[in-house]
Design a protein around this motif. Sequence first.
Motif, mmCIF file in Angstrom:
data_model
loop_
_atom_site.group_PDB
_atom_site.id
_atom_site.type_symbol
_atom_site.label_atom_id
_atom_site.label_comp_id
_atom_site.label_asym_id
_atom_site.label_seq_id
_atom_site.Cartn_x
_atom_site.Cartn_y
_atom_site.Cartn_z
ATOM 1 N N CYS A 6 90.778 44.008 22.121
ATOM 2 C CA CYS A 6 90.155 43.578 20.865
ATOM 3 C C CYS A 6 89.365 44.732 20.243
ATOM 4 C CB CYS A 6 89.227 42.396 21.114
ATOM 5 S SG CYS A 6 88.311 41.857 19.653
ATOM 6 N N ASN A 7 89.582 44.982 18.958
ATOM 7 C CA ASN A 7 88.872 46.047 18.244
ATOM 8 C C ASN A 7 87.400 45.725 18.009
ATOM 9 O OD1 ASN A 7 91.226 47.472 18.098
ATOM 10 N ND2 ASN A 7 91.691 46.883 16.005
ATOM 11 N N ARG A 8 87.030 44.456 18.052
ATOM 12 C CA ARG A 8 85.653 44.060 17.786
ATOM 13 C C ARG A 8 84.799 44.046 19.044
ATOM 14 N NH1 ARG A 8 84.471 38.381 15.141
ATOM 15 N NH2 ARG A 8 85.332 39.334 13.292
ATOM 16 N N CYS A 9 85.280 43.384 20.113
ATOM 17 C CA CYS A 9 84.432 43.226 21.306
ATOM 18 C C CYS A 9 84.976 43.928 22.542
ATOM 19 C CB CYS A 9 84.208 41.743 21.586
ATOM 20 S SG CYS A 9 85.687 40.872 22.160
ATOM 21 N N HIS A 36 82.338 43.814 6.200
ATOM 22 C CA HIS A 36 81.666 45.003 6.692
ATOM 23 C C HIS A 36 80.709 44.729 7.843
ATOM 24 C CE1 HIS A 36 83.296 47.283 3.376
ATOM 25 N NE2 HIS A 36 82.906 46.328 2.566
ATOM 26 N N TYR A 37 80.299 43.496 8.004
ATOM 27 C CA TYR A 37 79.327 43.150 9.026
ATOM 28 C C TYR A 37 79.873 42.045 9.909
ATOM 29 C CZ TYR A 37 76.193 45.460 5.757
ATOM 30 O OH TYR A 37 75.599 46.354 4.925
ATOM 31 N N PRO A 38 80.877 42.300 10.706
ATOM 32 C CA PRO A 38 81.466 41.196 11.456
ATOM 33 C C PRO A 38 80.620 40.770 12.658
ATOM 34 C CG PRO A 38 82.611 43.226 11.949
ATOM 35 C CD PRO A 38 81.571 43.545 10.907
ATOM 36 N N PRO A 39 79.871 39.674 12.538
ATOM 37 C CA PRO A 39 79.160 39.183 13.712
ATOM 38 C C PRO A 39 80.175 38.616 14.700
ATOM 39 C CG PRO A 39 78.872 37.659 11.882
ATOM 40 C CD PRO A 39 79.653 38.836 11.361
ATOM 41 N N ALA A 40 80.061 38.967 15.952
ATOM 42 C CA ALA A 40 81.038 38.543 16.946
ATOM 43 C C ALA A 40 80.944 37.051 17.240
ATOM 44 C CB ALA A 40 80.858 39.343 18.229
ATOM 45 N N GLU A 41 79.726 36.539 17.303
ATOM 46 C CA GLU A 41 79.587 35.117 17.631
ATOM 47 C C GLU A 41 78.391 34.506 16.918
ATOM 48 O OE1 GLU A 41 77.343 35.502 21.904
ATOM 49 O OE2 GLU A 41 79.520 35.519 21.904
ATOM 50 N N CYS A 42 78.443 33.198 16.788
ATOM 51 C CA CYS A 42 77.397 32.427 16.101
ATOM 52 C C CYS A 42 76.086 32.502 16.878
ATOM 53 C CB CYS A 42 77.855 30.978 15.978
ATOM 54 S SG CYS A 42 76.659 29.877 15.217
ATOM 55 N N LEU A 43 74.991 32.711 16.158
ATOM 56 C CA LEU A 43 73.675 32.747 16.790
ATOM 57 C C LEU A 43 73.252 31.375 17.299
ATOM 58 C CD1 LEU A 43 71.819 35.020 14.212
ATOM 59 C CD2 LEU A 43 72.673 35.661 16.466
#
Length: 100
Positions: A6-9, A36-43
Motif C-alpha cells: 500500500c502506498n499510503r500505509c 492532498h491530506y489523506p488521513p489513513a483512518e477515522c479519529l
Amino acid sequence: MIHWSCNRCGTSVPQDCALCIHCGFDPSVPPEQRGHYPPAECLRCQSPMQFGGTLQLHEGTRMWPVLMGNIGELLVDRRRFETFLCSGCGKVEFFMPPDP
C-alpha cells in the motif's frame, strides 16, 4: 501468494484485493483525485477514510450577484475544501488544499 504494498500505509495486501485491507487505499484512483491530506483512518472509529472529492463553499450574501450580475461574483468569497469520508461511522473531515 503475490502481494502489493500500500502506498499510503505500507501494508502488504494480497493481489486479489482491490483496496488496502488496513486503510482502504485504492490504487486505481488517479493521484489528482485522491486529495492532498489523506488521513489513513477515522479519529472516531479507526475505520478507513476515503477521499470524497473537492467541495467549493460560497461565503457571504447572494445580494451582490443579484444586483450587479457577473461582476458581483468578484465580491463573493469562495473556499475550497477536500473532503474525506469515514467508511465506518460516516464522519466527514474537511481539509484546505494547498495553494496551487
